[in-house]
Scaffold this motif. Structure first.
Motif, PDB file in Angstrom:
ATOM      1  N   LEU A 144       0.918  -1.200   0.201  1.00 24.23           N
ATOM      2  CA  LEU A 144      -0.002  -0.098   0.054  1.00 24.23           C
ATOM      3  C   LEU A 144       0.973   1.336  -0.026  1.00 24.23           C
ATOM      4  O   LEU A 144       2.067   1.180   0.413  1.00 24.23           O
ATOM      5  CB  LEU A 144      -0.837  -0.002   1.152  1.00 24.23           C
ATOM      6  CG  LEU A 144      -1.762  -1.160   1.501  1.00 24.23           C
ATOM      7  CD1 LEU A 144      -2.382  -0.836   2.722  1.00 24.23           C
ATOM      8  CD2 LEU A 144      -2.537  -1.388   0.449  1.00 24.23           C
ATOM      9  N   ASN A 145       0.378   2.542  -0.307  1.00 26.31           N
ATOM     10  CA  ASN A 145       1.039   3.777  -0.468  1.00 26.31           C
ATOM     11  C   ASN A 145       0.695   4.423   0.941  1.00 26.31           C
ATOM     12  O   ASN A 145      -0.293   4.232   1.262  1.00 26.31           O
ATOM     13  CB  ASN A 145       0.679   4.597  -1.682  1.00 26.31           C
ATOM     14  CG  ASN A 145       0.861   3.772  -2.964  1.00 26.31           C
ATOM     15  OD1 ASN A 145       2.002   2.930  -3.078  1.00 26.31           O
ATOM     16  ND2 ASN A 145       0.112   4.168  -3.937  1.00 26.31           N
ATOM     17  N   LEU A 146       1.498   5.210   1.393  1.00 26.13           N
ATOM     18  CA  LEU A 146       1.144   6.288   2.380  1.00 26.13           C
ATOM     19  C   LEU A 146       1.456   7.653   1.722  1.00 26.13           C
ATOM     20  O   LEU A 146       1.975   7.768   0.517  1.00 26.13           O
ATOM     21  CB  LEU A 146       2.191   6.008   3.679  1.00 26.13           C
ATOM     22  CG  LEU A 146       2.282   4.623   4.246  1.00 26.13           C
ATOM     23  CD1 LEU A 146       3.191   4.910   5.351  1.00 26.13           C
ATOM     24  CD2 LEU A 146       0.673   4.619   4.731  1.00 26.13           C
ATOM     25  N   ARG A 147       1.141   8.564   2.471  1.00 27.93           N
ATOM     26  CA  ARG A 147       1.285  10.003   1.959  1.00 27.93           C
ATOM     27  C   ARG A 147       2.701  10.208   1.692  1.00 27.93           C
ATOM     28  O   ARG A 147       3.030  11.104   0.835  1.00 27.93           O
ATOM     29  CB  ARG A 147       0.723  10.896   2.759  1.00 27.93           C
ATOM     30  CG  ARG A 147      -1.002  10.946   2.923  1.00 27.93           C
ATOM     31  CD  ARG A 147      -1.240  12.469   3.696  1.00 27.93           C
ATOM     32  NE  ARG A 147      -0.958  12.281   5.003  1.00 27.93           N
ATOM     33  CZ  ARG A 147      -1.929  11.694   6.021  1.00 27.93           C
ATOM     34  NH1 ARG A 147      -3.092  10.986   5.533  1.00 27.93           N
ATOM     35  NH2 ARG A 147      -1.430  11.578   7.259  1.00 27.93           N
ATOM     36  N   GLU A 148       3.610   9.769   2.520  1.00 29.96           N
ATOM     37  CA  GLU A 148       5.090  10.060   2.328  1.00 29.96           C
ATOM     38  C   GLU A 148       5.596   9.195   1.502  1.00 29.96           C
ATOM     39  O   GLU A 148       6.765   9.324   1.157  1.00 29.96           O
ATOM     40  CB  GLU A 148       5.656   9.688   3.569  1.00 29.96           C
ATOM     41  CG  GLU A 148       5.258  10.768   4.976  1.00 29.96           C
ATOM     42  CD  GLU A 148       5.381  12.029   4.305  1.00 29.96           C
ATOM     43  OE1 GLU A 148       6.785  12.246   3.801  1.00 29.96           O
ATOM     44  OE2 GLU A 148       4.682  12.938   4.667  1.00 29.96           O
ATOM     45  N   GLY A 149       5.028   8.131   0.448  1.00 21.53           N
ATOM     46  CA  GLY A 149       5.656   7.599  -0.402  1.00 21.53           C
ATOM     47  C   GLY A 149       4.918   6.173  -0.838  1.00 21.53           C
ATOM     48  O   GLY A 149       3.753   5.977  -0.183  1.00 21.53           O
ATOM     49  N   LYS A 150       5.599   5.632  -1.954  1.00 14.48           N
ATOM     50  CA  LYS A 150       4.785   4.752  -2.716  1.00 14.48           C
ATOM     51  C   LYS A 150       5.601   3.346  -1.913  1.00 14.48           C
ATOM     52  O   LYS A 150       6.543   3.044  -1.833  1.00 14.48           O
ATOM     53  CB  LYS A 150       5.080   4.471  -4.023  1.00 14.48           C
ATOM     54  CG  LYS A 150       4.326   3.594  -4.712  1.00 14.48           C
ATOM     55  CD  LYS A 150       4.599   3.893  -6.309  1.00 14.48           C
ATOM     56  CE  LYS A 150       3.836   2.566  -7.238  1.00 14.48           C
ATOM     57  NZ  LYS A 150       3.739   3.004  -8.469  1.00 14.48           N
ATOM     58  N   GLY A 245      11.961   6.291 -10.918  1.00 16.01           N
ATOM     59  CA  GLY A 245      10.544   6.282 -11.591  1.00 16.01           C
ATOM     60  C   GLY A 245       9.662   6.487 -10.446  1.00 16.01           C
ATOM     61  O   GLY A 245       8.640   7.328 -10.602  1.00 16.01           O
ATOM     62  N   HIS A 246       9.670   5.853  -9.063  1.00 17.65           N
ATOM     63  CA  HIS A 246       8.769   6.041  -8.020  1.00 17.65           C
ATOM     64  C   HIS A 246       8.896   7.593  -7.638  1.00 17.65           C
ATOM     65  O   HIS A 246       7.774   8.071  -7.222  1.00 17.65           O
ATOM     66  CB  HIS A 246       9.332   5.381  -6.696  1.00 17.65           C
ATOM     67  CG  HIS A 246       8.883   4.124  -6.957  1.00 17.65           C
ATOM     68  ND1 HIS A 246       9.138   2.904  -6.012  1.00 17.65           N
ATOM     69  CD2 HIS A 246       8.055   3.171  -8.020  1.00 17.65           C
ATOM     70  CE1 HIS A 246       8.460   1.675  -6.566  1.00 17.65           C
ATOM     71  NE2 HIS A 246       7.885   1.755  -7.525  1.00 17.65           N
ATOM     72  N   SER A 247      10.019   8.277  -7.830  1.00 20.29           N
ATOM     73  CA  SER A 247       9.923   9.679  -7.290  1.00 20.29           C
ATOM     74  C   SER A 247       9.439  10.489  -8.290  1.00 20.29           C
ATOM     75  O   SER A 247       8.846  11.417  -7.936  1.00 20.29           O
ATOM     76  CB  SER A 247      11.374   9.937  -7.140  1.00 20.29           C
ATOM     77  OG  SER A 247      12.143   9.828  -8.324  1.00 20.29           O
ATOM     78  N   GLY A 253       2.242  13.586  -8.752  1.00 20.41           N
ATOM     79  CA  GLY A 253       0.756  13.148  -8.201  1.00 20.41           C
ATOM     80  C   GLY A 253       0.260  11.972  -9.057  1.00 20.41           C
ATOM     81  O   GLY A 253      -0.965  12.018  -8.881  1.00 20.41           O
ATOM     82  N   PHE A 254       1.013  11.082  -9.554  1.00 20.64           N
ATOM     83  CA  PHE A 254       0.551   9.677 -10.274  1.00 20.64           C
ATOM     84  C   PHE A 254      -0.015  10.102 -11.387  1.00 20.64           C
ATOM     85  O   PHE A 254      -0.419   9.250 -11.996  1.00 20.64           O
ATOM     86  CB  PHE A 254      -0.041   8.910  -9.094  1.00 20.64           C
ATOM     87  CG  PHE A 254       0.417   8.397  -8.087  1.00 20.64           C
ATOM     88  CD1 PHE A 254       1.410   7.442  -8.014  1.00 20.64           C
ATOM     89  CD2 PHE A 254       0.319   8.920  -6.877  1.00 20.64           C
ATOM     90  CE1 PHE A 254       2.148   7.204  -6.966  1.00 20.64           C
ATOM     91  CE2 PHE A 254       1.118   8.465  -5.835  1.00 20.64           C
ATOM     92  CZ  PHE A 254       1.794   7.490  -5.802  1.00 20.64           C
ATOM     93  N   LYS A 255       0.150  11.305 -11.872  1.00 21.56           N
ATOM     94  CA  LYS A 255      -0.343  11.644 -13.429  1.00 21.56           C
ATOM     95  C   LYS A 255       0.712  11.021 -14.339  1.00 21.56           C
ATOM     96  O   LYS A 255       0.164  10.769 -15.296  1.00 21.56           O
ATOM     97  CB  LYS A 255      -0.261  13.122 -13.615  1.00 21.56           C
ATOM     98  CG  LYS A 255      -1.426  13.915 -12.638  1.00 21.56           C
ATOM     99  CD  LYS A 255      -1.418  15.362 -12.927  1.00 21.56           C
ATOM    100  CE  LYS A 255      -2.516  15.887 -12.174  1.00 21.56           C
ATOM    101  NZ  LYS A 255      -2.560  17.491 -12.418  1.00 21.56           N
ATOM    102  N   ILE A 256       1.887  10.799 -13.807  1.00 12.76           N
ATOM    103  CA  ILE A 256       2.883   9.994 -14.811  1.00 12.76           C
ATOM    104  C   ILE A 256       2.625   8.677 -14.348  1.00 12.76           C
ATOM    105  O   ILE A 256       3.058   8.316 -13.133  1.00 12.76           O
ATOM    106  CB  ILE A 256       4.211  10.561 -14.806  1.00 12.76           C
ATOM    107  CG1 ILE A 256       4.341  11.825 -15.238  1.00 12.76           C
ATOM    108  CG2 ILE A 256       5.243   9.553 -15.441  1.00 12.76           C
ATOM    109  CD1 ILE A 256       5.905  12.392 -15.281  1.00 12.76           C
ATOM    110  N   ALA A 261       7.123   6.234 -15.842  1.00 12.18           N
ATOM    111  CA  ALA A 261       8.212   6.574 -14.828  1.00 12.18           C
ATOM    112  C   ALA A 261       9.333   5.883 -14.714  1.00 12.18           C
ATOM    113  O   ALA A 261      10.683   6.202 -14.815  1.00 12.18           O
ATOM    114  CB  ALA A 261       7.443   6.746 -13.556  1.00 12.18           C
ATOM    115  N   VAL A 262       9.194   4.484 -14.735  1.00  5.81           N
ATOM    116  CA  VAL A 262      10.377   3.503 -14.709  1.00  5.81           C
ATOM    117  C   VAL A 262      11.059   3.539 -16.210  1.00  5.81           C
ATOM    118  O   VAL A 262      12.338   3.621 -16.077  1.00  5.81           O
ATOM    119  CB  VAL A 262       9.838   2.132 -14.712  1.00  5.81           C
ATOM    120  CG1 VAL A 262      10.818   1.042 -14.893  1.00  5.81           C
ATOM    121  CG2 VAL A 262       9.222   1.938 -13.234  1.00  5.81           C
ATOM    122  N   ALA A 263      10.584   3.946 -17.360  1.00  9.05           N
ATOM    123  CA  ALA A 263      11.207   4.226 -18.543  1.00  9.05           C
ATOM    124  C   ALA A 263      12.209   5.308 -18.432  1.00  9.05           C
ATOM    125  O   ALA A 263      13.049   5.171 -18.803  1.00  9.05           O
ATOM    126  CB  ALA A 263      10.341   4.362 -19.813  1.00  9.05           C
TER     127      ALA A 263
END
Length: 358
Positions: A144-150, A245-247, A253-256, A261-263
């Motif tokens: 799961l994700n938290l506000r602070e990270g994936k 990629g995660h950053s 805001g997860f629009k990418i 992102a990994v690419a």
């Protein structure tokens, strides 16, 4: 039908065949002992939920559907809690089975529900995206994700089985399909020059090579996971492109999306490794060209400072050091533990060079 065996502490099979979902009933009946709850998102549910419920009913399995919103926002503690409350209120038990029908978000979410509900229940992965088929449905990582990270909350929980029907990829949006292509290219860069070369002809949703490509990618992951199920060492190679990629995902805001992102993350590392004379310039250029041919990005508009702020909170960092994946050549990579601040130099070099060569 293609079968890949995953030899972890709990061994299971990945079955791959076009049209598999149309005849999945007997396979489900063989695995499911009690009731079944099908966890899916709104888009996938509208396409395939009725089909799976019909297969369950014909196999004399009591089944129900639980839908969540599509997207990363559903990988939250709030949504997770709502699912648990629904299962408890509707008398689900440890001997029942959860079916994750969807992409990577549903697989991660469903796996974590299964790992924790009543201290653990069985679950089955039925990936409906290329990304989930080649990567997240195999190997037992749930999160799961938290506000602070994936992916900051999670557990290792292997499924009973993984059932993959490449026919369903035709219903994917082009951008989402490309996400899976990125993860597939990753396996070529990591382990397999021949697999990488297949992507020099762009992959499409109707491609006859899909079943073969899924099999090759899953086999590579199966070999790594069998040797390092809990990511103590070698399995960290599979994080190629993921830290950056995660950053990027977080910064946007997860629009990418994840694969895009990994690419970018792989492109940045290819450029940084080339600048450090770890990777030949010709192979760097091959990586960038293959990504672009498959409609994947190779650069980001986010600054190094913005990306590094999110990387500092990445689970692969201990606050002082981070393990990164360097590309030595296409088909061969290596792990390297470095000070966190040194990784900032890689990002600076990779982003600058990507812009120079884009």
């Amino acid at each position: 039908m293609t079968k890949v065996q995953i030899n972890t502490g709990f061994s299971y099979s990945v079955l791959i065949e076009k049209g598999l979902f149309q005849k999945i009933g007997p396979l489900l009946k063989n695995e499911i002992k009690g009731k079944a709850l099908v966890l899916t998102d709104e888009r996938v549910g509208n396409l395939y939920a009725d089909l799976i419920l019909k297969q369950l009913k014909e196999s004399e399995i009591q089944g129900d559907i639980y839908r969540v919103k599509e997207g990363e926002d559903s990988k939250s503690l709030c949504v997770y809690g709502e699912i648990l409350e629904y299962m408890a209120a509707n008398n689900y038990h440890r001997n029942d089975t959860l079916i994750s029908l969807g992409g990577g978000v549903i697989g991660d979410l469903g796996g974590f529900v299964a790992a924790t509900f009543q201290r653990g229940m069985e679950y089955i992965q039925m990936p409906t995206s290329l990304l989930a088929a080649v990567d997240s449905s195999v190997g037992g990582k749930t999160a799961l994700n938290l506000r602070e990270g994936k992916n900051l909350v999670g557990a290792f929980k292997q499924p009973l089985a993984v059932y993959c029907d490449p026919e369903v990829f035709k219903s994917m949006e082009r951008e989402r399909f490309a996400d899976g292509v990125a993860e597939s290219i990753k396996y070529g860069i990591l382990f397999d020059r021949d697999l990488f070369n297949l992507f020099k002809s762009p992959l499409t949703k109707e491609d006859e090579r899909l079943e073969e490509l899924v099999e090759k990618a899953v086999k590579h992951k199966a070999e790594v996971v069998a040797r390092d199920e809990f990511e103590k060492d070698e399995r960290k190679l599979l994080n190629l492109g993921h830290t950056i990629g995660h950053s990027i995902e977080r910064a946007s805001g997860f629009k990418i999306t994840h694969g895009h992102a990994v690419a970018i993350g792989m492109a940045v590392m290819a450029k940084a490794c080339s600048k450090r004379q770890i990777l030949k310039e010709t192979e760097r250029d091959e990586i960038l060209e293959v990504l672009k041919k498959n409609d994947l990005p190779t650069d980001t508009s986010f600054s190094v400072e913005v990306l590094f702020e999110h990387i500092y909170k990445d689970k692969k960092s201990d606050g002082k050091n981070i393990t990164i994946v360097e590309i030595e050549e296409i088909g061969k990579c290596r792990l390297k533990k470095i000070p966190l601040l040194s990784f900032k130099e890689y990002i600076e070099e990779g982003i600058d060079d990507c812009r120079d060569c884009s």
